[in-house]
Design a protein around this motif. Structure first.
Motif, mmCIF file in Angstrom:
data_model
loop_
_atom_site.group_PDB
_atom_site.id
_atom_site.type_symbol
_atom_site.label_atom_id
_atom_site.label_comp_id
_atom_site.label_asym_id
_atom_site.label_seq_id
_atom_site.Cartn_x
_atom_site.Cartn_y
_atom_site.Cartn_z
ATOM 1 N N ASP A 118 -44.734 7.790 -45.242
ATOM 2 C CA ASP A 118 -43.374 7.954 -44.740
ATOM 3 C C ASP A 118 -43.141 7.224 -43.413
ATOM 4 O OD1 ASP A 118 -42.637 9.403 -46.901
ATOM 5 O OD2 ASP A 118 -42.721 11.368 -45.944
ATOM 6 N N SER A 119 -44.185 6.639 -42.834
ATOM 7 C CA SER A 119 -44.031 5.939 -41.549
ATOM 8 C C SER A 119 -43.007 4.804 -41.643
ATOM 9 C CB SER A 119 -45.374 5.375 -41.076
ATOM 10 O OG SER A 119 -46.242 6.427 -40.703
ATOM 11 N N LYS A 120 -42.820 4.271 -42.834
ATOM 12 C CA LYS A 120 -41.855 3.172 -43.003
ATOM 13 C C LYS A 120 -40.415 3.649 -42.798
ATOM 14 C CE LYS A 120 -41.676 3.722 -48.088
ATOM 15 N NZ LYS A 120 -42.700 4.761 -48.226
ATOM 16 N N LEU A 121 -40.210 4.956 -42.756
ATOM 17 C CA LEU A 121 -38.865 5.509 -42.590
ATOM 18 C C LEU A 121 -38.487 5.718 -41.122
ATOM 19 C CD1 LEU A 121 -38.890 8.227 -45.425
ATOM 20 C CD2 LEU A 121 -38.166 5.836 -45.566
ATOM 21 N N ILE A 122 -39.399 5.389 -40.203
ATOM 22 C CA ILE A 122 -39.128 5.579 -38.780
ATOM 23 C C ILE A 122 -38.160 4.495 -38.283
ATOM 24 C CG2 ILE A 122 -40.156 5.514 -36.467
ATOM 25 C CD1 ILE A 122 -42.706 6.669 -37.695
ATOM 26 N N TYR A 123 -37.168 4.911 -37.504
ATOM 27 C CA TYR A 123 -36.231 3.964 -36.886
ATOM 28 C C TYR A 123 -36.847 3.410 -35.599
ATOM 29 C CZ TYR A 123 -31.924 4.746 -39.600
ATOM 30 O OH TYR A 123 -30.961 4.766 -40.576
ATOM 31 N N ASP A 124 -37.104 2.114 -35.565
ATOM 32 C CA ASP A 124 -37.584 1.467 -34.342
ATOM 33 C C ASP A 124 -36.391 0.948 -33.540
ATOM 34 O OD1 ASP A 124 -40.263 1.882 -34.974
ATOM 35 O OD2 ASP A 124 -40.381 0.025 -36.145
ATOM 36 N N LEU A 125 -36.471 1.070 -32.209
ATOM 37 C CA LEU A 125 -35.411 0.579 -31.333
ATOM 38 C C LEU A 125 -35.796 -0.780 -30.762
ATOM 39 C CD1 LEU A 125 -34.618 3.878 -29.385
ATOM 40 C CD2 LEU A 125 -33.526 3.012 -31.456
ATOM 41 N N LYS A 126 -34.804 -1.559 -30.368
ATOM 42 C CA LYS A 126 -35.083 -2.854 -29.744
ATOM 43 C C LYS A 126 -35.745 -2.628 -28.388
ATOM 44 C CE LYS A 126 -31.617 -5.830 -31.887
ATOM 45 N NZ LYS A 126 -30.450 -6.714 -31.650
ATOM 46 N N LEU A 135 -36.888 6.316 -32.707
ATOM 47 C CA LEU A 135 -36.218 7.605 -32.813
ATOM 48 C C LEU A 135 -37.177 8.601 -33.457
ATOM 49 C CD1 LEU A 135 -32.656 6.592 -34.085
ATOM 50 C CD2 LEU A 135 -33.339 7.177 -31.757
ATOM 51 N N ARG A 136 -37.119 9.838 -33.005
ATOM 52 C CA ARG A 136 -38.063 10.827 -33.539
ATOM 53 C C ARG A 136 -37.803 11.072 -35.031
ATOM 54 N NH1 ARG A 136 -35.607 15.557 -29.722
ATOM 55 N NH2 ARG A 136 -33.588 15.765 -30.760
ATOM 56 N N TYR A 137 -38.888 11.181 -35.787
ATOM 57 C CA TYR A 137 -38.851 11.374 -37.239
ATOM 58 C C TYR A 137 -38.806 12.864 -37.567
ATOM 59 C CZ TYR A 137 -40.599 11.170 -42.081
ATOM 60 O OH TYR A 137 -40.757 11.308 -43.432
ATOM 61 N N ASP A 138 -39.464 13.672 -36.733
ATOM 62 C CA ASP A 138 -39.433 15.118 -36.879
ATOM 63 C C ASP A 138 -39.593 15.734 -35.493
ATOM 64 O OD1 ASP A 138 -42.098 14.903 -36.216
ATOM 65 O OD2 ASP A 138 -42.882 15.676 -38.108
ATOM 66 N N LEU A 139 -39.720 17.053 -35.428
ATOM 67 C CA LEU A 139 -39.898 17.731 -34.143
ATOM 68 C C LEU A 139 -41.351 18.132 -33.898
ATOM 69 C CD1 LEU A 139 -36.740 20.055 -34.224
ATOM 70 C CD2 LEU A 139 -36.964 17.792 -33.174
ATOM 71 N N VAL A 163 -33.004 14.769 -35.907
ATOM 72 C CA VAL A 163 -34.062 13.794 -36.152
ATOM 73 C C VAL A 163 -33.484 12.678 -37.023
ATOM 74 C CG1 VAL A 163 -35.893 15.505 -35.952
ATOM 75 C CG2 VAL A 163 -34.942 15.001 -38.203
ATOM 76 N N TYR A 164 -34.246 11.582 -37.150
ATOM 77 C CA TYR A 164 -33.702 10.370 -37.786
ATOM 78 C C TYR A 164 -34.710 9.771 -38.751
ATOM 79 C CZ TYR A 164 -30.349 11.012 -34.093
ATOM 80 O OH TYR A 164 -29.401 11.569 -33.271
ATOM 81 N N ARG A 165 -34.236 9.455 -39.964
ATOM 82 C CA ARG A 165 -35.107 8.839 -40.968
ATOM 83 C C ARG A 165 -34.340 7.754 -41.706
ATOM 84 N NH1 ARG A 165 -38.369 14.173 -43.328
ATOM 85 N NH2 ARG A 165 -39.019 14.894 -41.257
ATOM 86 N N ARG A 175 -29.238 15.234 -48.022
ATOM 87 C CA ARG A 175 -30.251 14.320 -47.485
ATOM 88 C C ARG A 175 -29.544 13.217 -46.697
ATOM 89 N NH1 ARG A 175 -33.180 11.517 -51.890
ATOM 90 N NH2 ARG A 175 -34.135 13.536 -52.319
ATOM 91 N N TYR A 176 -29.786 13.184 -45.393
ATOM 92 C CA TYR A 176 -29.100 12.248 -44.499
ATOM 93 C C TYR A 176 -30.108 11.411 -43.717
ATOM 94 C CZ TYR A 176 -25.249 15.461 -45.433
ATOM 95 O OH TYR A 176 -24.310 16.235 -46.052
ATOM 96 N N ARG A 177 -29.582 10.441 -42.988
ATOM 97 C CA ARG A 177 -30.439 9.659 -42.088
ATOM 98 C C ARG A 177 -30.460 10.276 -40.687
ATOM 99 N NH1 ARG A 177 -29.405 3.259 -43.647
ATOM 100 N NH2 ARG A 177 -30.678 3.322 -45.529
ATOM 101 N N GLU A 178 -29.431 11.016 -40.355
ATOM 102 C CA GLU A 178 -29.388 11.792 -39.113
ATOM 103 C C GLU A 178 -29.156 13.240 -39.512
ATOM 104 O OE1 GLU A 178 -26.788 11.502 -35.079
ATOM 105 O OE2 GLU A 178 -25.716 12.143 -36.875
ATOM 106 N N PHE A 179 -30.051 14.124 -39.098
ATOM 107 C CA PHE A 179 -29.891 15.528 -39.509
ATOM 108 C C PHE A 179 -30.632 16.453 -38.548
ATOM 109 C CE2 PHE A 179 -33.482 13.642 -41.689
ATOM 110 C CZ PHE A 179 -34.487 14.584 -41.618
ATOM 111 N N TYR A 180 -30.260 17.712 -38.606
ATOM 112 C CA TYR A 180 -30.909 18.722 -37.767
ATOM 113 C C TYR A 180 -32.175 19.240 -38.425
ATOM 114 C CZ TYR A 180 -27.220 19.481 -34.294
ATOM 115 O OH TYR A 180 -26.337 19.348 -33.255
ATOM 116 N N GLN A 181 -33.143 19.574 -37.587
ATOM 117 C CA GLN A 181 -34.286 20.366 -38.024
ATOM 118 C C GLN A 181 -34.357 21.618 -37.157
ATOM 119 O OE1 GLN A 181 -37.984 18.118 -38.138
ATOM 120 N NE2 GLN A 181 -37.700 17.693 -40.293
ATOM 121 N N CYS A 182 -34.752 22.712 -37.765
ATOM 122 C CA CYS A 182 -34.937 23.976 -37.051
ATOM 123 C C CYS A 182 -36.403 24.362 -37.203
ATOM 124 C CB CYS A 182 -34.049 25.058 -37.641
ATOM 125 S SG CYS A 182 -32.298 24.687 -37.567
#
Length: 519
Positions: A118-126, A135-139, A163-165, A175-182
């Motif tokens: 799942d590492s390929k789903l991480i958003y990298d920033l410039k 961006l954080r993938y989980d908490l 979190v962001y995936r 299922r979103y690319r930006e969503f809450y985790q609790c």
């Protein structure tokens, strides 16, 4: 100028829209004695002139939409979210948790290598000034970094944040690319399975309180999985990749999973078939006891340790009275690399339109997917600690977006009116020229901690004010009139029953608090 316009028309005919130059261009060349480059130059001058004069076509056209995998939430949807959050936070606090927060982005190296495939789903920033960020993938990983950085060895914490995936979004299934985790996690060295059992109890309480429908909590153990892979003949180097494939069993048929193992992952057919026999097993403490006697599984010390803990876990779950919803399922894998022990996942099953909408099918009693998941990750904090000191951790994450989707569908299906504000009383007037008196009374109510509202008009009609209360769900109206002001009273009206009583100004605040407490 006319000549230029003529050239522009002919040039458009010749191919400004992307067509190959045809007879029109050839006639243009012979008629004007100009090359295509010269024509382009004249067209450029014309476009520049048009831009100077202005015009709609010269303006940039904005597309009004949210980014893929994201959404806006209207007041009704936010009211549902707030209710869900309050239920979850109340449960976390009931179990003694405190809360923290961490940055929305981390150093890229903090997140790298923690999520398997799942590492390929991480958003990298410039690159922003020398730091490579993502961006954080989980908490969970930021929590482990927080523990190591602050040298914390025990804490019971909850964390609710986005979190962001970079996933393939499926909006209708939550299922979103930006969503809450609790998240709820317990960090520290404790006796086996006691914190793990409490995490499962928390999932049970939250899903029962939210009343989403029937659910099951599947549990397994990474040590049992690894032991199973070993006795089935899976090479050590393929454990994690085969685990990721087994994790797809909730979305794919066994035959498809088997094909991926053999054809894509290079596993032998014999090993795949042996795995197939085990992953079809489900049960409770009885299954753990049976596998401890299994001729193959009993050969793995790792599997035996996991099975012994599984028996202990179920004994605690019996004390917590949650075993009616918990099942020991050998097909549960959870693909994240950092899990080291018990893993679990809550699956919602229900009937009716909400289930069909979530699953894209009309059958009764279908699964609508995972609504919570978690497990034990004893080695993650040590990956960040300079001296490799481990802090055992176990936790659970509530899949809040899917819960929201189901709650929204339930709200739409029911006739129940959702309040989007918490206003307790509307300050209204029955006659004209009473704005000052309405504002004065409203201020008194605000100062007393009462949620009050007033209409932003000097002389609103009483009917309009009452209709606003009915539409907004405001339960009480404090009505002022000239006679009420002379008598030192306020007419207090119940919107639901339409009953009215005169209440003295001195007793008004107490009467409103009494009535709203009863509601």
């Amino acid at each position: 100028m006319m000549n230029t316009l003529g050239l522009f028309s002919l040039r458009a005919c010749a191919g400004l829209v992307g067509r190959r130059p045809g007879p029109c261009t050839r006639s243009l060349r012979s008629f004007c004695g100009m090359t295509v480059a010269q024509i382009d130059e004249e067209v450029a001058k014309l476009l520049q002139l048009k831009a100077q004069l202005g015009g709609d076509e010269g303006k940039h056209q904005f597309v009004l939409k949210t980014a893929k995998g994201t959404r806006d939430y209207n007041p009704k949807q936010m009211a549902i979210r707030e209710k869900v959050f309050n239920t979850i936070v109340s449960c976390f606090k009931r179990h003694g948790a405190e809360t923290i927060d961490t940055p929305v982005f981390e150093l890229k190296e903090t997140l790298t290598g923690k999520y398997g495939e799942d590492s390929k789903l991480i958003y990298d920033l410039k690159d922003q000034g020398g730091e490579l960020l993502s961006l954080r993938y989980d908490l969970t990983v930021p929590f482990a970094r927080y523990l190591a950085m602050n040298k914390i060895t025990n804490i019971k914490r909850y964390h609710i944040a986005k979190v962001y995936r970079r996933d393939n979004p499926a909006m209708t299934r939550g299922r979103y690319r930006e969503f809450y985790q609790c998240d709820f996690d317990i960090a520290g060295q404790y006796d086996p399975m006691i914190p793990d059992a409490e995490c499962l109890k928390i999932v049970y309480e939250i899903l029962s309180e939210l009343d989403l429908g029937d659910f099951r909590i599947k549990v397994n153990d990474r040590r049992i999985l690894d032991g199973m892979f070993a006795v089935c003949g899976v090479p050590d180097a393929k454990f994690r990749t085969i685990c990721s494939t087994v994790d797809k069993l909730d979305k794919m048929a066994w035959q498809d999973v088997r094909t991926e193992m053999v054809k894509e992952k290079g596993l032998s057919e014999e090993a795949a078939d042996q795995i197939g026999e085990y992953v079809s097993m489900q049960g409770g403490m009885d299954l753990a006891e049976r596998l401890l006697q299994d001729s193959k599984m009993s050969q793995s010390k790792q599997a035996c340790a996991g099975l012994t803990d599984m028996k202990q876990l179920f004994s605690y779950l019996q004390l917590f009275k949650v075993t009616d919803k918990v099942v020991f399922d050998l097909s549960l894998a959870r693909g994240l690399d950092y899990y080291t022990g018990v893993i679990y996942e809550a699956i919602l099953t229900q009937t009716g339109p909400a289930a069909a909408a979530q699953n894209g099918a009309g059958e009764e009693g279908v699964s609508v997917g995972s609504v919570a998941g978690g497990g034990r990750y004893d080695g993650l904090v040590g990956m960040f600690d300079p001296k490799g000191r481990k802090v055992p951790c176990v936790g659970v994450s509530i899949g809040i977006e899917r819960v929201f989707s189901i709650m929204e569908q339930k709200a739409e299906a029911s006739a129940e009116k959702i309040r989007t504000t918490e206003v307790q009383v509307m300050v209204a007037s029955a006659q004209k020229n009473l704005l000052e008196e309405r504002l004065k009374l409203t201020a008194e109510l605000w100062d007393a901690g009462i949620k009050a509202e007033v209409m932003y008009k000097k002389n609103p009609k009483l009917l309009s004010q009452l209709q606003h209360c009915e539409e907004s769900g405001i339960p009480l109206v404090a009505i002022l009139g000239e006679q009420e002001l002379k008598d030192g009273v306020v007419k207090l009206r119940s919107v639901g029953s339409r009953e009215e009583v005169d209440v003295s100004r001195a007793d008004l605040i107490g009467e409103i608090k009494k009535r709203t407490t009863e509601v």
